[in-house]
Structures are given as structure tokens and as C-alpha cells.
Design a protein around this motif. Structure first.
Motif, PDB file in Angstrom:
ATOM      1  N   MET A 175      28.939  27.766  46.227  1.00 36.31           N
ATOM      2  CA  MET A 175      28.955  28.095  44.830  1.00 36.31           C
ATOM      3  C   MET A 175      30.263  28.809  44.474  1.00 36.31           C
ATOM      4  SD  MET A 175      25.913  27.228  43.391  1.00 36.31           S
ATOM      5  CE  MET A 175      25.751  28.248  41.987  1.00 36.31           C
ATOM      6  N   TRP A 176      30.730  29.688  45.338  1.00 37.66           N
ATOM      7  CA  TRP A 176      31.947  30.444  45.080  1.00 37.66           C
ATOM      8  C   TRP A 176      33.129  29.499  44.921  1.00 37.66           C
ATOM      9  CZ3 TRP A 176      32.846  35.581  44.250  1.00 37.66           C
ATOM     10  CH2 TRP A 176      34.175  35.999  44.294  1.00 37.66           C
ATOM     11  N   VAL A 177      33.213  28.498  45.805  1.00 38.47           N
ATOM     12  CA  VAL A 177      34.328  27.548  45.785  1.00 38.47           C
ATOM     13  C   VAL A 177      34.284  26.681  44.531  1.00 38.47           C
ATOM     14  CG1 VAL A 177      35.342  25.594  47.016  1.00 38.47           C
ATOM     15  CG2 VAL A 177      34.429  27.521  48.299  1.00 38.47           C
ATOM     16  N   LEU A 178      33.112  26.387  44.018  1.00 36.87           N
ATOM     17  CA  LEU A 178      32.968  25.549  42.829  1.00 36.87           C
ATOM     18  C   LEU A 178      33.227  26.302  41.532  1.00 36.87           C
ATOM     19  CD1 LEU A 178      29.780  23.546  43.857  1.00 36.87           C
ATOM     20  CD2 LEU A 178      32.146  22.757  43.872  1.00 36.87           C
TER      21      LEU A 178
ATOM     22  N   TYR B 185      31.500  29.111  40.508  1.00 35.00           N
ATOM     23  CA  TYR B 185      30.332  29.866  40.060  1.00 35.00           C
ATOM     24  C   TYR B 185      30.287  31.219  40.784  1.00 35.00           C
ATOM     25  CZ  TYR B 185      28.815  25.382  38.179  1.00 35.00           C
ATOM     26  OH  TYR B 185      28.736  24.208  37.483  1.00 35.00           O
ATOM     27  N   ARG B 186      31.296  32.011  40.548  1.00 35.15           N
ATOM     28  CA  ARG B 186      31.437  33.265  41.286  1.00 35.15           C
ATOM     29  C   ARG B 186      30.331  34.270  40.950  1.00 35.15           C
ATOM     30  NH1 ARG B 186      35.881  30.880  41.993  1.00 35.15           N
ATOM     31  NH2 ARG B 186      37.905  31.460  42.734  1.00 35.15           N
ATOM     32  N   LYS B 187      29.989  34.386  39.673  1.00 35.47           N
ATOM     33  CA  LYS B 187      28.956  35.338  39.271  1.00 35.47           C
ATOM     34  C   LYS B 187      27.597  34.974  39.895  1.00 35.47           C
ATOM     35  CE  LYS B 187      27.086  37.561  35.173  1.00 35.47           C
ATOM     36  NZ  LYS B 187      27.061  37.594  33.726  1.00 35.47           N
ATOM     37  N   GLN B 188      27.244  33.688  39.864  1.00 34.30           N
ATOM     38  CA  GLN B 188      25.985  33.237  40.447  1.00 34.30           C
ATOM     39  C   GLN B 188      25.998  33.384  41.973  1.00 34.30           C
ATOM     40  OE1 GLN B 188      27.750  31.614  38.185  1.00 34.30           O
ATOM     41  NE2 GLN B 188      26.424  30.863  36.557  1.00 34.30           N
ATOM     42  N   ALA B 189      27.164  33.145  42.575  1.00 33.89           N
ATOM     43  CA  ALA B 189      27.266  33.246  44.037  1.00 33.89           C
ATOM     44  C   ALA B 189      27.043  34.670  44.510  1.00 33.89           C
ATOM     45  CB  ALA B 189      28.628  32.746  44.503  1.00 33.89           C
ATOM     46  N   MET B 190      27.383  35.643  43.701  1.00 35.17           N
ATOM     47  CA  MET B 190      27.181  37.039  44.084  1.00 35.17           C
ATOM     48  C   MET B 190      25.695  37.408  44.146  1.00 35.17           C
ATOM     49  SD  MET B 190      30.154  38.122  44.710  1.00 35.17           S
ATOM     50  CE  MET B 190      29.913  39.867  44.839  1.00 35.17           C
ATOM     51  N   ASN B 191      24.840  36.637  43.458  1.00 32.13           N
ATOM     52  CA  ASN B 191      23.396  36.909  43.459  1.00 32.13           C
ATOM     53  C   ASN B 191      22.648  36.243  44.609  1.00 32.13           C
ATOM     54  OD1 ASN B 191      23.513  38.483  41.128  1.00 32.13           O
ATOM     55  ND2 ASN B 191      23.435  36.670  39.826  1.00 32.13           N
ATOM     56  N   PHE B 192      23.311  35.388  45.371  1.00 27.91           N
ATOM     57  CA  PHE B 192      22.657  34.705  46.477  1.00 27.91           C
ATOM     58  C   PHE B 192      22.521  35.625  47.678  1.00 27.91           C
ATOM     59  CE2 PHE B 192      24.043  30.656  44.440  1.00 27.91           C
ATOM     60  CZ  PHE B 192      22.779  30.122  44.292  1.00 27.91           C
TER      61      PHE B 192
END
Length: 120
Positions: free
Chosen positions: A1-4, A6-13
Motif C-alpha cells: 500500500m505504501w508503494v502505491l 496509500y501512505r495514510k492507509q498503510a500506516m493503519n495496517f
């Protein structure tokens, strides 16, 4: 997700690793070629009913029809939660439904016996 992007969403994983669970050597999965969790619970119920029938009197069986159901679910839960999640584990019926060792039926039996002693 981070690479795509979606940094904000990736932080919630949160990654939670789990190991492979085998049932007496057979792999467990939702696919047909494996043992499913529903099959495991059905088998646990059958085995728990056999154990309760062996260990209890006719009067006790009439009073508690839900005992094998709760015993089977607690046995499966305890057997899975009593090992480290990241390790691969071999689920065995002898260990899960053991009334003499560290298992859910043993803990339930000890609790029930203790309540009976306190009641008397």
C-alpha cells in the motif's frame, strides 16, 4: 500500500503473523482439499459427546445437554490459543480433549469440581 501511494492507509495496517495449523498431519484451510474449520468443530463435537458419555452418569447427561457443545468449542479454542500464533502447530485430539492434562476439558472439570466442593 505504501508503494502505491496509500501512505495514510498503510500506516493503519498491522501485520499479525500466524503459523500453519495442521490437524494430525493434514493441512487446514477453507479449500476443499484441506480440513476446514467447520469440519474441525463438527469432529470436536462428536468426540466431546463420546467423552461426556463415557465420563458422566445418565442423570448428569439429562441435566446438561449443552455440555458437549461448550466443551468442544472450548477445547478447540484453548488448543489454538495455548500455542504461539507465529509457530506452526499440529492439532491433536488427544491433547485437545484430554481430561488429565493442560486442556480446556481439564480446566472446566477442575472448575466444576471446585464449585461442588465449595457448595458442600
Amino acid at each position: 500500500m505504501w508503494v502505491l501511494g496509500y501512505r495514510k492507509q498503510a500506516m493503519n495496517f498491522l501485520h499479525f503473523p500466524i503459523g500453519l495449523l495442521t490437524l494430525e498431519g493434514q493441512r487446514m484451510s477453507a479449500e476443499r482439499r484441506y480440513v476446514t474449520f467447520d469440519q474441525l468443530l463438527d469432529e470436536a463435537l462428536l468426540r466431546a459427546r463420546e467423552e461426556v458419555d463415557k465420563r458422566s452418569s445418565e442423570h448428569l447427561r439429562k441435566l446438561s445437554n449443552t455440555s458437549p457443545e461448550s466443551l468442544s468449542i472450548s477445547a478447540v479454542r484453548y488448543a489454538m490459543l495455548s500455542v504461539e500464533a507465529a509457530r506452526s502447530t499440529n492439532f491433536t485430539w488427544d491433547r485437545a480433549l484430554n481430561f488429565e492434562a493442560n486442556s480446556a476439558p481439564f480446566i472446566n472439570y477442575a472448575y466444576t469440581r471446585g464449585l461442588g466442593i465449595l457448595k458442600n
